[in-house]
Every structure is written in structure tokens, then in C-alpha cells.
Design an enzyme around this catalytic site. Structure first.
Site, mmCIF file in Angstrom:
data_model
loop_
_atom_site.group_PDB
_atom_site.id
_atom_site.type_symbol
_atom_site.label_atom_id
_atom_site.label_comp_id
_atom_site.label_asym_id
_atom_site.label_seq_id
_atom_site.Cartn_x
_atom_site.Cartn_y
_atom_site.Cartn_z
ATOM 1 N N GLY A 1 2.343 1.073 2.391
ATOM 2 C CA GLY A 1 3.110 -0.094 3.305
ATOM 3 C C GLY A 1 2.832 -1.434 2.426
ATOM 4 C CG ASP A 2 -0.812 -3.310 1.329
ATOM 5 O OD1 ASP A 2 -0.606 -4.127 2.113
ATOM 6 O OD2 ASP A 2 -1.477 -2.496 1.456
ATOM 7 C CD GLN A 3 5.209 -1.283 -4.696
ATOM 8 O OE1 GLN A 3 4.251 -1.048 -5.464
ATOM 9 N NE2 GLN A 3 5.899 -2.567 -4.883
ATOM 10 C CB VAL B 1 4.730 -6.323 -2.552
ATOM 11 C CG1 VAL B 1 5.209 -6.910 -3.704
ATOM 12 C CG2 VAL B 1 3.472 -6.721 -2.112
#
Length: 652
Positions: free
Chosen positions: A451-453, A456
């Protein structure tokens, strides 16, 4: 020429040099930043000013001089049914204001044209725009006038005649369009921007993630639990720290992390790892502890996770450095992990100011504060959307789309994308319009941080002036590639640009304990027999690499009239299948050389080989691989199908 004609030209030559071209240029730059990121331009005027407004929107939705993506620009006077209905039901002064309330979103721009600056319907629209968070600009006549005072910024034409003012407004429209094109086609940097690349500012709480990895091949005699031996521990920044670390791996991007980072050993460890990665860290925490999330893993599976207690961190005042970094940013990403940083009043105001002129992506948390006005894209995952809306609808595509629409209506954001894990994401820009679905390719692996990727990549793509739909599609692909590469285990290595090649992908899968499956053949005229073989093969392991004969090899084996489909097209068609993760092309008559490089754990052939020894079996056996056949769909011979087509063509 008549005296009146000469006077008209003289008035123009007097007024035009005094036109505020600097402000028009800055407006063009701001539109070039906002509109591709999902904002809208609303324009309104009366009479001749209405014609100028429509002229502007046509140039932006179409093109001025340079070919580019269409930009969202709406002339509010062109919908005759709405104009007459609103005038009839609410009075002429509401004809534009009501449309602003309907179409406007925080972060949008409202441009109002009036030669006098006193038109009641224009002034009502300006007031409405300011109330709901739009940036209001005015093209008007001599200052001072009520419209110039009601707008955030105004370009005022110093002339006496209405015709002169309107003709100067037309020039202003063209200058504005030229500025938009210039900034979209020739990206520039300000003096504060990094000379080599763009800046991303990440805001959020930082954790310390720790993986204890080992082997588990027996159960404890004390209880039916696995015994993990031969362990090793790996630390990495977590939360917003992981997002910043992932962003810092992207070439030509400079990353600043504004965070709450505890003043303790885990905080110092996370901070050191971030600084080693080149992240500029601005810590607002004055004390407190850093949460540690520890996973115990074996055979590429998490057996146990235990977390230290968490509590909101005490945060100090916002330093001037934060304002400076936000002013330099091409994009901003907020990663909320529910520890209070998104409730910091000074920071929220700074983020609101930043969102007015650059894309801001908000990754929310059910315990965090809502996105700030002007947020371009919010990216809750499906579980978060469920909690944030308290919606009890089905947990499927329709339910996720409905919850995205609810959040879009509740939050001051331009678009909402609910991320759906291995199913991709669903994007909603208008609660009344159809949602846009972005499916994901299958991927096996550790999903921690995916989810962070995604968040970003979405922020980086919007910062590079990609359309939101394109940005989300690339973000879903990036999250998939991150999982395939090993998830968080990959953050210690520099990523390669683009999608990993088949051999690299196989090495990554093998390194994390996965099984590599290979299949081979010509695959000329792709048919259901091929699809059956490939789908069955993919179920046998964690990645499927298909090896196909090059055109020269096919011609030697099957004759000069083969292949019917060239090698590059055959490879592209196979790679488009969800069950295929990569394609290798070999020029030899047999695949021994390419197999030696790939070294599959399982080599699959169709059931038509049943009862016969497959020629490459000894080679696969040499590294401990297994050769298998899968059921074959009878009646699906490519050669027979080509013969039938040739016979039919001859009969005609």
C-alpha cells in the site's frame, strides 16, 4: 480610417503594454500544475465576457498550439437548460453561484470575467467559490472594483471603453493558454527546487519494522507451535518511513520526510536508516517512544507478529524548514498511521496551502484526521474505507466503489481510490459517474508495504503531471512489482528501472523460497489448448516463465511458411495473459541453453507427451527440477488449424 477607428486602436496600444503578463504567466503555471492532477477550471462571464470564457475553455479542452492531454475546463454559461432553470427558480444572481456549488471542489480554480467588476451574478459566484475552497481569479476592468476585491487575484485592464477591455481580455486568454502549454511541454524548476530532479515531501508517523527470519522444520514439545531456528533479524523504517524509503529509491527525486519519530533507541535506528537512504528527515516529536512491529517468519510466511504499545507523540511547533520544503515540492504524500501527526494544526494549514498549487495524495487511517482541503487523491484500502464509512454494504467491487463515493462526498478531495490488494483499485471522481477499475496482475509474495508503494507511485506520477487515472494504473503496477520482488525484503536493494526481466524475476522468486515454473513451445496462433496448458502450469508454482522458439527456429522445425505470427507478437500475446509472468525467446531448435539459465523447479509440457520421454528431462533432473505433463485439450493442433484455414482460402 475614421477618427473613431484610430481612437480605438490608440486605446488598445495604450492598454496592452500595461497588461499584467507576469500574473497571467503565474496563472498558467498554476493551471499546468493543478489541472493534470485532477483539478478543474470553472469560467463564467456575461455577454462578450461569456464569449471570452468559452474561448478559453475550448483552447484548454482542445489545444492551443501544442499537442497535449485535454484539460478540464467548464464554461458555466453554455448549459442553456441549467442557466434558464436556475434563473427561473432562484433568480439571475444565482445563475453561476449555484453551478459553482455543484461543480466546484476544493483545489479547483474559478476564473470570472467582467468588464465592470460589478455584475451581481459574477460577484455571487466569487463569494461562493471562496466559501467552498476554490481559488478565485478575476479578469476585469479598471481597479478598484468589487470583483477585484472579492477575488484572490485579479488582472485589471486600465481602459475606459468596454470593447477595449474585452479585446485585452482576449489577449489575456491567449497569453494564459500559451503559459499553460509552455509549462506542460517544457518542465521548469524554480530557484528553490532541487537542480537535478523534483522533490517529494512525505508526512506521517514512523515506526521501526523488524523481521526475524529463520527455518521452522519441527514443533515444540511444550506446545503445538513451530520452533524457529537459525534466525537473523532485519530492521527497516516502517509507516511513513517505509514510504519515504521507497520514494528515495526513485531516480531524480529528492525526498523530505516530515514525521513524528520517538526519541529512543528504535527511533534513532529508524532515523539512521532513513538518512543512509538519502531521506531528509524533519522530526516534529519532542519526546516519546517509537513503535516496533516485529514479524517472525519462516518459508516466506509470517508465523507471528508482536507490536510494542503505541501512543500519540508530543509534537512541537512547525519549523520554517517545513514550509520551505513544501514550497519546493512537486508533490506531497501524507501517510497517516493514526498517531496524531495529521491533527497538528500548523501542519494541516501548511498542507492545505501546499495542496492549492501541487498534487497532494492522502493515505488515511481510521484513527487519523480527515484529508485537508484541496487533496488531489485519497487512497484508503478496502478495510479502511469500511471503517471510515461505517458502511455495511457488500465487500466486493460494487461495495468498494460505493464507499469511495461516500468518502468523496464527505471529504474535501478531488478523487478517491479504494485500493483492493491483489484485485487492484477502484477510482471515483464523481459520485454520479461510473467508477474506473484498475485491475492488478497476479502476484505472489510478501504484501507488507504494498500500500505504501502504491501511494508513493501515485504521488510521484501526479507530481510528474500524469493524469490521475494513469497515475493510479502505474501505482497498481508498481505495487504488484514490489510484491513480486519480495516486498519489504527488496528495500535493501536498488530497484531496476521498469519491470524485472524473466530471469531476474525467477531469481527473486527463488531467493524468497518460491517455485519457478517453466513451459515451452512455439505458441503460434494462440488457442484454447495453449491457454489450458498455461493456466494449469501457473497453478503449480509462484511464477510462470514461458520459453518460445524464435522465428528462425520455428522455420527450421516446421517449414518456411511458419510461423504465422512473429516472435515479438507471440511474446506480447503471452505476456498479456494473467497466468504468464514472463517470456524468453530462444533461437536454438531445443530449449536446453535457455533452460540452463532459467533452471525451473518444474518444467511443464502438454499431455500429448504422455508416455514419451521429454528430451530435456535429463537436463531438468540435473539441478533437481521436475518434469510434468498436464491434461491436454484434444483437437487444438496449431498445424491442423493452419491447414484448415489454408484449405478454406483455396476453396474460395
Amino acid at each position: 480610417m475614421t477618427p473613431s477607428g484610430r481612437a480605438h486602436i490608440q486605446a488598445l496600444t495604450t492598454a496592452l503594454p500595461r497588461l499584467d503578463t507576469g500574473r497571467l504567466g503565474s496563472w498558467g503555471r498554476e493551471l499546468a500544475d493543478r489541472l493534470p492532477a485532477g483539478a478543474r477550471l470553472l469560467v463564467a462571464g456575461n455577454g462578450g465576457s461569456a464569449a471570452e470564457a468559452q474561448h478559453l475553455t475550448s483552447e484548454l479542452v482542445g489545444r492551443y498550439r501544442t499537442e497535449r492531454a485535454p484539460l478540464s475546463a467548464i464554461a458555466l454559461h453554455t448549459d442553456s437548460s441549467s442557466v434558464t432553470a436556475i434563473t427561473n427558480d432562484y433568480g439571475p444572481s444565482e445563475v453561476f453561484a449555484r453551478q459553482v456549488r455543484a461543480h466546484g471542489r476544493p483545489g479547483d480554480v474559478l476564473l470570472l470575467l467582467s468588464t465592470s467588476g460589478t455584475s451581481p451574478n459574477i460577484l455571487a459566484a466569487a463569494q461562493c467559490g471562496r466559501e467552498i475552497g476554490l481559488t478565485v481569479w478575476a479578469l476585469t476592468g479598471p481597479a478598484p472594483n468589487p470583483l477585484a476585491e472579492a477575488a484572490d487575484q485579479a488582472v485589471c485592464v486600465d481602459a475606459d471603453q468596454v470593447a477595449t477591455i474585452q479585446e485585452c481580455h482576449l489577449v489575456a486568454v491567449h497569453l494564459l493558454c500559451a503559459a499553460v502549454d509552455a509549462h506542460l511541454t517544457q518542465p521548469t524548476t524554480t530557484a528553490a527546487e532541487p537542480v537535478n530532479g523534483r522533490r517529494l515531501v512525505v508526512v506521517g508517523d514512523v515506526l521501526l519494522d523488524r523481521d526475524i527470519t529463520g527455518t521452522a522444520d519441527r514443533l515444540s514439545p511444550e506446545a503445538p507451535v513451530p520452533v524457529v531456528a537459525d534466525t537473523r533479524a532485519t530492521d527497516r523504517p516502517g509507516g511513513a518511513g517505509l514510504a519515504a524509503l521507497l520514494a528515495a529509491r526513485e531516480p531524480d527525486w529528492h525526498v523530505t520526510l516530515v514525521c513524528g519519530l520517538g526519541q529512543d533507541g528504535p527511533g534513532a535506528r529508524a532515523g539512521a536508516l532513513l538518512e543512509e537512504a538519502g531521506v531528509d528527515v524533519i522530526n516534529l516529536a519532542t519526546s516519546g517512544t517509537t513503535p516496533v512491529k516485529t514479524r517472525v517468519r519462516a518459508a516466506d510466511r509470517t508465523l507471528l507478529r508482536f507490536d510494542t504499545p503505541t501512543a500519540p507523540l508530543p509534537l512541537g511547533p512547525l519549523p520554517d524548514q517545513v514550509h520551505a520544503r513544501l514550497g519546493e515540492a512537486a508533490a506531497v504524500l501524507v501517510c497517516d498511521y493514526g498517531r496524531g501527526i495529521t491533527s497538528h494544526k500548523e501542519l494541516r494549514q501548511a498542507l492545505t496551502d501546499a495542496a492549492a498549487s501541487r498534487p497532494l495524495v492522502w493515505d488515511p487511517h481510521p484513527k487519523g484526521a480527515p484529508p485537508v482541503p484541496g487533496t488531489a487523491l485519497a487512497v484508503p484500502n478496502a478495510d479502511e474505507a469500511l471503517l471510515l464509512t461505517a458502511d455495511t454494504g457488500p465487500r466486493d467491487l460494487a461495495g468498494d466503489a460505493a464507499r469511495a463515493a461516500l468518502l468523496l462526498s464527505a471529504w474535501p478531495v478531488t478523487q478517491v481510490a479504494v485500493t483492493r490488494g491483489s484485485l487492484g483499485a477502484v477510482l471515483v471522481a464523481d459520485p454520479e459517474a461510473h467508477p474506473q477499475v484498475v485491475p492488478a496482475r497476479p502476484a505472489a509474495g510478501d504484501t507488507c508495504g504494498a500500500g505504501d508503494q502504491l501511494a508513493v507511485t501515485a504521488a510521484l506520477m501526479l507530481g510528474a503531471r500524469q493524469l490521475p487515472s494513469h497515475a493510479l494504473a502505474q501505482a497498481v503496477d508498481a505495487a504488484t512489482a514490489y510484491v513480486r520482488a519480495g516486498g519489504p525484503a527488496s528495500v535493501t536493494t536498488r530497484p531496476t528501472t521498469g519491470r524485472p526481466g524473466p530471469l531476474e524475476l525467477a531469481a527473486r522468486v527463488r531467493a524468497r523460497g518460491g517455485r519457478v515454473v517453466g513451459a515451452g513451445g512455439v505458441f503460434d496462433l494462440l488457442h484454447t489448448g495453449h491457454l489450458s496448458l498455461l493456466e494449469q502450469a501457473r497453478r503449480l508454482g509462484d511464477t510462470l516463465i514461458v520459453c518460445i522458439n524464435a522465428d528462425t527456429s520455428v522455420s527450421r522445425l516446421k517449414g518456411d511458411d511458419r510461423p504465422v505470427v512473429g516472435e515479438q507478437e507471440r511474446a506480447a500475446l503471452l505476456e498479456a495473459l494473467d497466468c504468464v509472468d514472463g517470456v524468453l525467446i530462444f533461437g536454438e531448435d531445443t530449449p536446453e541453453e535457455i533452460l540452463t539459465q532459467l533452471r525451473p523447479d518444474i518444467w511443464v509440457k502438454g499431455g500429448d507427451y504422455a508416455g514419451r520421454r521429454i528430451p530435456e528431462a535429463d537436463l531438468v533432473d540435473s539441478w533437481g527440477g521436475t518434469v510434468v505433463t498436464v491434461p491436454y485439450l484434444d483437437g487444438n493442433s496449431t498445424t491442423a488449424r493452419i491447414a484448415q484455414l489454408t484449405q478454406r482460402a483455396g476453396a474460395r
